[in-house]
Design a protein around this motif. Structure first.
Motif, PDB file in Angstrom:
ATOM      1  N   LYS A 107      12.751 -52.684 -12.521  1.00 52.92           N
ATOM      2  CA  LYS A 107      12.750 -52.362 -13.932  1.00 52.92           C
ATOM      3  C   LYS A 107      11.840 -53.215 -14.546  1.00 52.92           C
ATOM      4  CE  LYS A 107      17.024 -49.785 -14.414  1.00 52.92           C
ATOM      5  NZ  LYS A 107      16.294 -48.652 -15.063  1.00 52.92           N
ATOM      6  N   THR A 108      11.835 -54.654 -13.967  1.00 52.12           N
ATOM      7  CA  THR A 108      10.977 -55.628 -14.628  1.00 52.12           C
ATOM      8  C   THR A 108       9.514 -55.282 -14.193  1.00 52.12           C
ATOM      9  OG1 THR A 108      12.544 -57.281 -13.955  1.00 52.12           O
ATOM     10  CG2 THR A 108      10.450 -58.154 -14.209  1.00 52.12           C
ATOM     11  N   LEU A 109       9.154 -54.792 -13.173  1.00 55.07           N
ATOM     12  CA  LEU A 109       7.790 -54.261 -12.813  1.00 55.07           C
ATOM     13  C   LEU A 109       7.249 -53.231 -13.647  1.00 55.07           C
ATOM     14  CD1 LEU A 109       5.338 -54.660 -10.775  1.00 55.07           C
ATOM     15  CD2 LEU A 109       6.655 -53.190  -9.226  1.00 55.07           C
ATOM     16  N   MET A 110       8.043 -52.133 -13.867  1.00 53.48           N
ATOM     17  CA  MET A 110       7.873 -51.123 -14.757  1.00 53.48           C
ATOM     18  C   MET A 110       7.568 -51.750 -16.436  1.00 53.48           C
ATOM     19  SD  MET A 110       7.599 -48.511 -12.859  1.00 53.48           S
ATOM     20  CE  MET A 110       6.624 -49.683 -11.648  1.00 53.48           C
ATOM     21  N   GLU A 111       8.588 -52.631 -16.713  1.00 51.43           N
ATOM     22  CA  GLU A 111       8.388 -53.132 -18.109  1.00 51.43           C
ATOM     23  C   GLU A 111       7.064 -53.734 -18.297  1.00 51.43           C
ATOM     24  OE1 GLU A 111      11.395 -55.320 -21.080  1.00 51.43           O
ATOM     25  OE2 GLU A 111      11.080 -56.226 -19.018  1.00 51.43           O
ATOM     26  N   LYS A 112       6.613 -54.557 -17.337  1.00 46.67           N
ATOM     27  CA  LYS A 112       5.189 -55.139 -17.398  1.00 46.67           C
ATOM     28  C   LYS A 112       4.111 -53.827 -17.291  1.00 46.67           C
ATOM     29  CE  LYS A 112       6.585 -59.379 -15.179  1.00 46.67           C
ATOM     30  NZ  LYS A 112       6.330 -60.209 -14.141  1.00 46.67           N
ATOM     31  N   ALA A 113       4.462 -53.049 -16.554  1.00 48.72           N
ATOM     32  CA  ALA A 113       3.311 -51.829 -16.624  1.00 48.72           C
ATOM     33  C   ALA A 113       3.654 -50.968 -17.729  1.00 48.72           C
ATOM     34  CB  ALA A 113       3.595 -50.951 -15.398  1.00 48.72           C
ATOM     35  N   GLY A 114       4.374 -51.033 -18.723  1.00 55.59           N
ATOM     36  CA  GLY A 114       4.483 -50.613 -20.020  1.00 55.59           C
ATOM     37  C   GLY A 114       5.155 -49.029 -19.937  1.00 55.59           C
ATOM     38  N   VAL A 115       5.890 -48.858 -18.694  1.00 58.74           N
ATOM     39  CA  VAL A 115       6.846 -47.634 -18.756  1.00 58.74           C
ATOM     40  C   VAL A 115       8.173 -47.852 -19.599  1.00 58.74           C
ATOM     41  CG1 VAL A 115       8.050 -46.300 -17.117  1.00 58.74           C
ATOM     42  CG2 VAL A 115       5.690 -47.344 -16.270  1.00 58.74           C
ATOM     43  N   PRO A 116       8.609 -47.134 -20.224  1.00 54.63           N
ATOM     44  CA  PRO A 116       9.737 -47.296 -21.174  1.00 54.63           C
ATOM     45  C   PRO A 116      11.063 -47.455 -20.353  1.00 54.63           C
ATOM     46  CG  PRO A 116       8.943 -44.861 -21.236  1.00 54.63           C
ATOM     47  CD  PRO A 116       7.764 -45.744 -20.419  1.00 54.63           C
ATOM     48  N   LEU A 117      11.795 -48.331 -20.516  1.00 53.81           N
ATOM     49  CA  LEU A 117      13.102 -48.586 -20.204  1.00 53.81           C
ATOM     50  C   LEU A 117      14.089 -48.468 -20.829  1.00 53.81           C
ATOM     51  CD1 LEU A 117      12.284 -51.988 -18.059  1.00 53.81           C
ATOM     52  CD2 LEU A 117      11.986 -49.759 -17.280  1.00 53.81           C
ATOM     53  N   VAL A 118      15.391 -48.006 -20.303  1.00 53.29           N
ATOM     54  CA  VAL A 118      16.928 -48.109 -21.198  1.00 53.29           C
ATOM     55  C   VAL A 118      17.097 -49.509 -21.501  1.00 53.29           C
ATOM     56  CG1 VAL A 118      19.026 -47.499 -21.096  1.00 53.29           C
ATOM     57  CG2 VAL A 118      17.455 -46.034 -19.975  1.00 53.29           C
ATOM     58  N   PRO A 119      17.373 -49.711 -22.793  1.00 51.73           N
ATOM     59  CA  PRO A 119      17.862 -51.164 -23.029  1.00 51.73           C
ATOM     60  C   PRO A 119      19.166 -51.703 -21.776  1.00 51.73           C
ATOM     61  CG  PRO A 119      17.656 -49.776 -24.954  1.00 51.73           C
ATOM     62  CD  PRO A 119      17.525 -48.768 -23.996  1.00 51.73           C
ATOM     63  N   GLY A 120      18.884 -52.610 -21.661  1.00 46.43           N
ATOM     64  CA  GLY A 120      19.755 -53.410 -20.656  1.00 46.43           C
ATOM     65  C   GLY A 120      19.584 -54.885 -20.215  1.00 46.43           C
ATOM     66  N   TYR A 121      20.297 -55.020 -19.194  1.00 44.33           N
ATOM     67  CA  TYR A 121      20.045 -56.493 -18.535  1.00 44.33           C
ATOM     68  C   TYR A 121      19.740 -56.161 -17.082  1.00 44.33           C
ATOM     69  CZ  TYR A 121      20.741 -61.094 -16.253  1.00 44.33           C
ATOM     70  OH  TYR A 121      20.516 -62.403 -15.703  1.00 44.33           O
ATOM     71  N   HIS A 122      18.483 -56.650 -16.346  1.00 41.41           N
ATOM     72  CA  HIS A 122      18.199 -56.523 -15.173  1.00 41.41           C
ATOM     73  C   HIS A 122      17.835 -57.656 -14.378  1.00 41.41           C
ATOM     74  CE1 HIS A 122      16.291 -53.329 -17.842  1.00 41.41           C
ATOM     75  NE2 HIS A 122      17.355 -52.665 -17.134  1.00 41.41           N
ATOM     76  N   GLY A 123      18.303 -58.899 -14.772  1.00 36.48           N
ATOM     77  CA  GLY A 123      18.487 -60.225 -14.357  1.00 36.48           C
ATOM     78  C   GLY A 123      19.123 -60.670 -12.979  1.00 36.48           C
ATOM     79  N   ASP A 124      18.653 -61.962 -12.674  1.00 33.90           N
ATOM     80  CA  ASP A 124      19.456 -62.418 -11.652  1.00 33.90           C
ATOM     81  C   ASP A 124      20.990 -62.939 -11.815  1.00 33.90           C
ATOM     82  OD1 ASP A 124      17.290 -61.676  -9.887  1.00 33.90           O
ATOM     83  OD2 ASP A 124      16.395 -63.411 -10.472  1.00 33.90           O
ATOM     84  N   ASN A 125      21.111 -63.343 -12.974  1.00 34.91           N
ATOM     85  CA  ASN A 125      22.149 -64.095 -13.321  1.00 34.91           C
ATOM     86  C   ASN A 125      23.530 -63.305 -12.977  1.00 34.91           C
ATOM     87  OD1 ASN A 125      24.655 -65.420 -14.354  1.00 34.91           O
ATOM     88  ND2 ASN A 125      23.235 -66.509 -15.905  1.00 34.91           N
ATOM     89  N   GLN A 126      24.286 -63.263 -12.126  1.00 34.84           N
ATOM     90  CA  GLN A 126      25.404 -62.542 -11.645  1.00 34.84           C
ATOM     91  C   GLN A 126      26.728 -63.114 -12.083  1.00 34.84           C
ATOM     92  OE1 GLN A 126      24.734 -58.878 -10.333  1.00 34.84           O
ATOM     93  NE2 GLN A 126      22.943 -59.630 -11.401  1.00 34.84           N
ATOM     94  N   ASP A 127      26.736 -64.048 -13.036  1.00 38.42           N
ATOM     95  CA  ASP A 127      28.169 -64.795 -13.294  1.00 38.42           C
ATOM     96  C   ASP A 127      28.907 -63.658 -14.061  1.00 38.42           C
ATOM     97  OD1 ASP A 127      30.014 -66.882 -13.756  1.00 38.42           O
ATOM     98  OD2 ASP A 127      29.419 -66.439 -15.863  1.00 38.42           O
ATOM     99  N   PRO A 128      30.108 -63.343 -13.573  1.00 37.71           N
ATOM    100  CA  PRO A 128      30.957 -62.110 -14.457  1.00 37.71           C
ATOM    101  C   PRO A 128      30.703 -62.462 -15.893  1.00 37.71           C
ATOM    102  CG  PRO A 128      31.931 -62.817 -12.307  1.00 37.71           C
ATOM    103  CD  PRO A 128      30.758 -63.852 -12.581  1.00 37.71           C
ATOM    104  N   GLN A 129      31.146 -63.591 -16.404  1.00 42.74           N
ATOM    105  CA  GLN A 129      31.361 -63.914 -17.645  1.00 42.74           C
ATOM    106  C   GLN A 129      29.926 -63.667 -18.493  1.00 42.74           C
ATOM    107  OE1 GLN A 129      33.234 -67.838 -18.348  1.00 42.74           O
ATOM    108  NE2 GLN A 129      35.058 -67.114 -17.930  1.00 42.74           N
ATOM    109  N   PHE A 130      28.773 -64.000 -17.763  1.00 45.29           N
ATOM    110  CA  PHE A 130      27.737 -63.758 -18.379  1.00 45.29           C
ATOM    111  C   PHE A 130      27.089 -62.276 -18.608  1.00 45.29           C
ATOM    112  CE2 PHE A 130      23.010 -62.861 -17.697  1.00 45.29           C
ATOM    113  CZ  PHE A 130      22.406 -63.621 -18.850  1.00 45.29           C
ATOM    114  N   LEU A 131      27.568 -61.634 -17.381  1.00 37.41           N
ATOM    115  CA  LEU A 131      27.619 -60.078 -17.536  1.00 37.41           C
ATOM    116  C   LEU A 131      28.348 -59.426 -18.444  1.00 37.41           C
ATOM    117  CD1 LEU A 131      27.103 -59.671 -13.594  1.00 37.41           C
ATOM    118  CD2 LEU A 131      25.282 -59.485 -15.392  1.00 37.41           C
ATOM    119  N   GLN A 132      29.373 -59.905 -18.832  1.00 32.84           N
ATOM    120  CA  GLN A 132      30.067 -59.412 -19.678  1.00 32.84           C
ATOM    121  C   GLN A 132      29.748 -59.484 -21.054  1.00 32.84           C
ATOM    122  OE1 GLN A 132      34.332 -59.311 -19.311  1.00 32.84           O
ATOM    123  NE2 GLN A 132      34.578 -58.062 -21.282  1.00 32.84           N
ATOM    124  N   ALA A 133      29.006 -60.790 -21.309  1.00 31.57           N
ATOM    125  CA  ALA A 133      28.423 -61.106 -22.470  1.00 31.57           C
ATOM    126  C   ALA A 133      27.163 -60.180 -22.713  1.00 31.57           C
ATOM    127  CB  ALA A 133      28.139 -62.572 -22.566  1.00 31.57           C
TER     128      ALA A 133
END
Length: 672
Positions: free
Chosen positions: A120-146
């Protein structure tokens, strides 16, 4: 072109790959686990190698053992099929290191698209539309809930390395997030060895449309049009069709070009699928790219006339694509139905056991006919708890969607399967559903149409009961003798037509359907037979031709009406495959069923299917409320949560985490 191909998979996809390889003159090598020693895919190949235990981690996920099997048998190439190691970059690299051709994309492309987050990060850079969301590396449960709270509910949690609906949960509220996240991560770790997840806004009434792409090593890349995969249960596809209903040429071109751009962005080679989520207004968003052949590829083959497995093998051997984009065309409409060993009436729970009967309508083995069956099991095989419960894929083609749908309805009605629960009757209802028929499609169609897709059980018609009775009479050796139609004398004691010295014969049958008892009585008076049910009586004649494995082709006349069906006797069950679909009756033994209810054990919870206990959230003495989660089972790579049926106190836990349990085993006792 290489001469020997090892197929690193099982079931119907292994059989499918072997068929194309044989047409191309290639020698094929199968691999098999303990559970698959006698399976169909082993017989479909020229030679086979045993690779380990029944659990996938002990066999089909053992890349080192598979590569050793390839080297041992002289295979120059490995086709991974789908699932298992098909999108595993480590396995693809190990093949390259061993000098073996991996029939799939380059390792770099698998790495780029193997993680949903990275893709999704790669597609975002290529200009392909993405569904709003979080696709990052931080997998802390509290962070993901936030992050989920910020996106807004409902949200969708998805395994980053996942596919096939596994490791995926819809979360409706912040309070439900933590439990859903933990369940997703466990399932993702079990299925893919990676518990990383991403979070997206859950779209209302979306369609799931994917584009088949193909690229070679000469810089050519094309799209072979689209497939609509919107009809799903548990986030897994049930029905796929091509082309997508309502697709305009402009949108097809836009989505196709976006998919090709995605493939080019990662230097793709071979077969791949770019999946999009599409809103009702036509806006589409990139979901993921599957760097392999898809389960539903046959519908694309049916409308294009091209063998995609052959294309894969030729591209892997360094050949150029056989067609340009302008040369590709669509002819007709194709629909695929996935036939599973599962019980739709019980939340699509998997069903295991021996397939004592399995018959399909006349079909071709590839895309040249209008009915095609891709299967990996046959009568006598056993559906085990170790793998996906798919029995076969039924694919039909018509001049248009209406004709394809009509052919699917007819073909589903001609399938005969006995031994495990299946979704065949459900699929037929789905084909006939007004929403599906009018192409009012979205990923929530099954839930939206629940009342029509799961109607209350209707009592079997008299004629169907009479067909069942005729088969039971034939099983007893009774026939309606033609002796009275000839002048030749026949010893009455030698007749098998219910003759009695007083000329009268009466037999009562009790048939249970959905726990409702139906009583049918047959009488003979001289040469005349009659059949009675619920105060209704008609003259009765029948003929039952015996087929293999306790199967009968039955024809009856009940009054002035004729009826016919195939009837299979399996234990105490009578399976009647009639015009109105399958009816299953249990022969009622009044003595065996007169059990004192007070003697039965109460207050317990039993396993709905065989599986493994993977987590327990209660202990003896705990008080629970109705609907509380008690434990989680895993079966066929899916998690199933067991909930408290009522308020009470946990008395005893009969199993622990890691234990294997059988279908119907008592898990927990609860005091009211």
């Amino acid at each position: 072109m290489f001469t020997t191909l090892l197929i690193a998979n099982r079931g119907e996809i292994a059989c499918r790959v072997a068929a194309s390889a044989h047409r191309m003159g290639l020698r094929t090598v199968a691999v098999y686990s303990d559970a698959d020693a006698g399976s169909r895919h082993v017989a479909a190949c020229d030679t086979a190698v045993h690779i380990g235990g029944s659990e996938p981690r002990a066999s089909y996920l053992r890349g080192d053992v598979i590569i050793a099997a390839a080297l041992k048998t002289g295979a120059q190439a490995i086709h991974p099929g789908y699932g298992f190691l098909s999108e595993n970059e480590g396995f693809a690299q190990a093949c390259a290191d061993a000098g073996i051709v991996f029939v799939g994309p380059p390792v770099s492309a698998i790495a780029a698209m193997g993680s949903k987050s990275a893709a999704k990060t790669l597609m975002e850079k290529a200009g392909v539309p993405l569904v709003p969301g979080y696709h990052g590396d931080n997998q802390d449960p509290q962070f993901l809930q936030a992050q989920a709270d910020a996106i807004g509910y409902p949200v969708l949690i998805k395994a980053s390395a996942g596919g096939g609906g596994k490791g995926m949960r819809i979360v409706e509220s912040s309070a439900a997030f933590a439990e859903a996240l933990a369940s997703c991560q466990r399932e993702a770790a079990s299925s893919f060895g990676d518990d990383k997840v991403l979070i997206e806004r859950y779209l209302k009434k979306p369609r799931h449309i994917e584009i088949q792409v193909f690229a070679d090593t000469h810089g050519n890349c094309v799209y072979l049009f689209e497939r609509d995969c919107s009809v799903q249960r548990r986030h897994q596809k049930v029905i796929e069709e091509a082309p997508a209903p309502g697709m305009t040429e402009a949108r097809r071109r836009a989505m196709g070009e976006a998919a090709v751009a995605a493939a080019r962005a990662v230097g793709y080679e071979g077969a791949g699928t770019v999946e999009f989520i599409v809103e009702p207004d036509g806006r589409f968003y990139f979901m993921e790219m599957n760097t392999r052949l898809q389960v539903e590829h046959p519908v694309t083959e049916m409308i294009t006339g091209h063998d995609l497995v052959e294309w894969q093998l030729r591209v892997a051997a360094g050949e150029a694509l056989p067609m340009t984009q302008d040369e590709l065309t669509i002819t007709g409409h194709a629909i695929e139905a996935r036939i599973y060993a599962e019980n739709p009436d019980k939340g699509f729970l998997p069903s295991i056991g021996a397939l004592t009967t399995l018959n399909f309508p006349p079909h071709s083995s590839f895309q040249n006919g209008d009915i095609r069956v891709d299967g990996g099991v046959q009568a006598g095989d056993t559906i085990t708890p170790f793998y996906d419960p798919m029995i076969a894929k039924l694919i039909v083609r018509g001049a248009d969607r209406d004709q394809a749908r009509a052919r699917m309805v007819q073909a589903l009605g001609e399938i005969q399967s006995v031994g495990v629960q299946t979704n065949i009757a459900f699929l037929r209802r789905l084909m006939l559903d007004p929403a599906f028929a009018s192409a009012d499609l979205d990923t929530g169609l099954i839930d939206r149409q629940y009342d029509s897709l799961f109607p209350p059980a209707a009592q079997a018609p008299f004629s169907t009961l009479a067909l069942a009775v005729a088969a039971l009479l034939a099983k007893q050796g009774l026939t309606q003798s033609a002796a009275r139609e000839t002048t030749m004398h026949v010893d009455p004691w030698a007749q098998a037509d219910g003759w009695r010295i007083n000329g009268r014969y009466v037999q009562a049958f009790g048939l249970l359907e959905q726990d409702e008892l139906q009583e049918v009585q047959v009488r003979r008076n001289g040469d005349q037979w009659s059949c009675s049910h619920n105060g209704e009586s008609h003259s009765f004649s029948w003929r039952a031709d015996t087929l293999p494995t306790r199967q009968f082709r039955v024809r009856i006349r009940l009054g002035n009406a004729d009826a016919s069906a195939s009837v299979v006797l399996h234990g105490e069950d009578v399976h009647v495959f009639a015009d109105d679909g399958l009816r299953v009756f249990q022969v009622h033994d009044a003595v065996a069923h007169s059990v004192d209810d007070s003697a039965q054990h109460g207050g317990g919870l039993t396993a709905p299917m065989p599986g493994k206990i993977i987590s327990i959230s209660v202990k003896a003495g705990d008080k629970v409320k109705s609907g509380d989660a008690l434990l989680v089972m895993e079966a066929m790579k899916m998690e199933h949560t067991i909930y408290a049926p009522a308020d009470g106190t946990i008395e005893e836990l009969y199993f622990g985490v890691g234990d294997q349990v059988s279908d119907g085993a008592e898990l927990i006792s609860i005091a009211d």
